[in-house]
Write a protein that holds these residues in place. Sequence first.
Motif, PDB file in Angstrom:
ATOM      1  N   LEU A   1       0.253   8.775  11.624  1.00  0.00           N
ATOM      2  CA  LEU A   1      -0.370   7.478  11.824  1.00  0.00           C
ATOM      3  C   LEU A   1       0.725   6.463  12.125  1.00  0.00           C
ATOM      4  O   LEU A   1       1.738   6.400  11.431  1.00  0.00           O
ATOM      5  N   SER A   2       0.532   5.675  13.184  1.00  0.00           N
ATOM      6  CA  SER A   2       1.480   4.605  13.532  1.00  0.00           C
ATOM      7  C   SER A   2       0.763   3.277  13.423  1.00  0.00           C
ATOM      8  O   SER A   2      -0.315   3.098  14.001  1.00  0.00           O
ATOM      9  N   ILE A   3       1.376   2.358  12.672  1.00  0.00           N
ATOM     10  CA  ILE A   3       0.798   1.032  12.506  1.00  0.00           C
ATOM     11  C   ILE A   3       1.857  -0.015  12.822  1.00  0.00           C
ATOM     12  O   ILE A   3       3.035   0.177  12.571  1.00  0.00           O
ATOM     13  N   ALA A   4       1.396  -1.108  13.408  1.00  0.00           N
ATOM     14  CA  ALA A   4       2.281  -2.237  13.707  1.00  0.00           C
ATOM     15  C   ALA A   4       1.845  -3.403  12.850  1.00  0.00           C
ATOM     16  O   ALA A   4       0.665  -3.542  12.527  1.00  0.00           O
ATOM     17  N   GLY A   5       2.799  -4.219  12.467  1.00  0.00           N
ATOM     18  CA  GLY A   5       2.466  -5.388  11.672  1.00  0.00           C
ATOM     19  C   GLY A   5       3.698  -6.228  11.395  1.00  0.00           C
ATOM     20  O   GLY A   5       4.815  -5.873  11.769  1.00  0.00           O
ATOM     21  N   ILE A   6       3.475  -7.333  10.729  1.00  0.00           N
ATOM     22  CA  ILE A   6       4.548  -8.242  10.351  1.00  0.00           C
ATOM     23  C   ILE A   6       5.083  -7.792   8.987  1.00  0.00           C
ATOM     24  O   ILE A   6       4.320  -7.644   8.036  1.00  0.00           O
ATOM     25  N   LEU A   7       6.390  -7.570   8.903  1.00  0.00           N
ATOM     26  CA  LEU A   7       7.017  -7.148   7.654  1.00  0.00           C
ATOM     27  C   LEU A   7       6.973  -8.310   6.662  1.00  0.00           C
ATOM     28  O   LEU A   7       7.602  -9.339   6.880  1.00  0.00           O
ATOM     29  N   GLN A   8       6.205  -8.122   5.601  1.00  0.00           N
ATOM     30  CA  GLN A   8       6.032  -9.178   4.598  1.00  0.00           C
ATOM     31  C   GLN A   8       7.058  -9.058   3.485  1.00  0.00           C
ATOM     32  O   GLN A   8       7.626 -10.049   3.047  1.00  0.00           O
ATOM     33  N   SER A   9       7.298  -7.823   3.010  1.00  0.00           N
ATOM     34  CA  SER A   9       8.291  -7.626   1.949  1.00  0.00           C
ATOM     35  C   SER A   9       8.728  -6.171   1.940  1.00  0.00           C
ATOM     36  O   SER A   9       8.076  -5.304   2.510  1.00  0.00           O
ATOM     37  N   VAL A  10       9.857  -5.940   1.276  1.00  0.00           N
ATOM     38  CA  VAL A  10      10.409  -4.598   1.127  1.00  0.00           C
ATOM     39  C   VAL A  10      11.097  -4.556  -0.232  1.00  0.00           C
ATOM     40  O   VAL A  10      11.624  -5.564  -0.699  1.00  0.00           O
ATOM     41  N   ASP A  11      11.067  -3.378  -0.879  1.00  0.00           N
ATOM     42  CA  ASP A  11      11.752  -3.264  -2.166  1.00  0.00           C
ATOM     43  C   ASP A  11      12.849  -2.213  -2.087  1.00  0.00           C
ATOM     44  O   ASP A  11      13.094  -1.631  -1.028  1.00  0.00           O
ATOM     45  N   GLN A  12      13.522  -1.968  -3.220  1.00  0.00           N
ATOM     46  CA  GLN A  12      14.680  -1.077  -3.226  1.00  0.00           C
ATOM     47  C   GLN A  12      14.314   0.375  -2.928  1.00  0.00           C
ATOM     48  O   GLN A  12      15.173   1.172  -2.574  1.00  0.00           O
TER      49      GLN A  12
ATOM     50  N   HIS B   1     -11.347   4.344  11.295  1.00  0.00           N
ATOM     51  CA  HIS B   1     -11.661   3.816   9.968  1.00  0.00           C
ATOM     52  C   HIS B   1     -10.579   2.867   9.440  1.00  0.00           C
ATOM     53  O   HIS B   1     -10.798   2.168   8.459  1.00  0.00           O
ATOM     54  N   ILE B   2      -9.433   2.802  10.082  1.00  0.00           N
ATOM     55  CA  ILE B   2      -8.341   1.950   9.613  1.00  0.00           C
ATOM     56  C   ILE B   2      -8.268   0.649  10.418  1.00  0.00           C
ATOM     57  O   ILE B   2      -7.495  -0.233  10.101  1.00  0.00           O
ATOM     58  N   GLN B   3      -9.092   0.506  11.437  1.00  0.00           N
ATOM     59  CA  GLN B   3      -9.036  -0.693  12.282  1.00  0.00           C
ATOM     60  C   GLN B   3      -9.366  -1.971  11.529  1.00  0.00           C
ATOM     61  O   GLN B   3      -8.900  -3.045  11.894  1.00  0.00           O
ATOM     62  N   SER B   4     -10.140  -1.880  10.468  1.00  0.00           N
ATOM     63  CA  SER B   4     -10.534  -3.088   9.737  1.00  0.00           C
ATOM     64  C   SER B   4      -9.462  -3.559   8.741  1.00  0.00           C
ATOM     65  O   SER B   4      -9.584  -4.628   8.162  1.00  0.00           O
ATOM     66  N   VAL B   5      -8.405  -2.780   8.569  1.00  0.00           N
ATOM     67  CA  VAL B   5      -7.343  -3.134   7.629  1.00  0.00           C
ATOM     68  C   VAL B   5      -6.491  -4.253   8.227  1.00  0.00           C
ATOM     69  O   VAL B   5      -6.060  -4.171   9.372  1.00  0.00           O
TER      70      VAL B   5
END
Length: 96
Positions: A23-34, A53-57
């Motif tokens: 699965l490949s998704i694109a989005g704005i990186l909001q946060s990342v942890d260690q 089924h993931i389009q509404s996310v």
Amino acid sequence: MLFYSFFKSLVGKEVVIELKNDLSIAGILQSVDQYLNVKLTDVQVLDPEKYPHIQSVTSAFVRGSVIRYIQLPPDDVDTQLLQEATRKEITQPRKE
């Protein structure tokens, strides 16, 4: 810690994440942890026919252990800085 610091500098940028289940998704990186778990907003599935089924996310939390690749915007990657940081990290004595 090098990758964690690097990804922290990309918060607010658009990234594409390919998961181990293809699965490949694109989005704005909001946060990342260690652990390199990432939170994305404005999520879009790159293959909506295969994953309807993931389009509404609209936002997602992705566990770092299921990430295969993270594609970064080329203009935001300073390869010179990464090379210098890698050299510096290698020359530092290990803490045990």
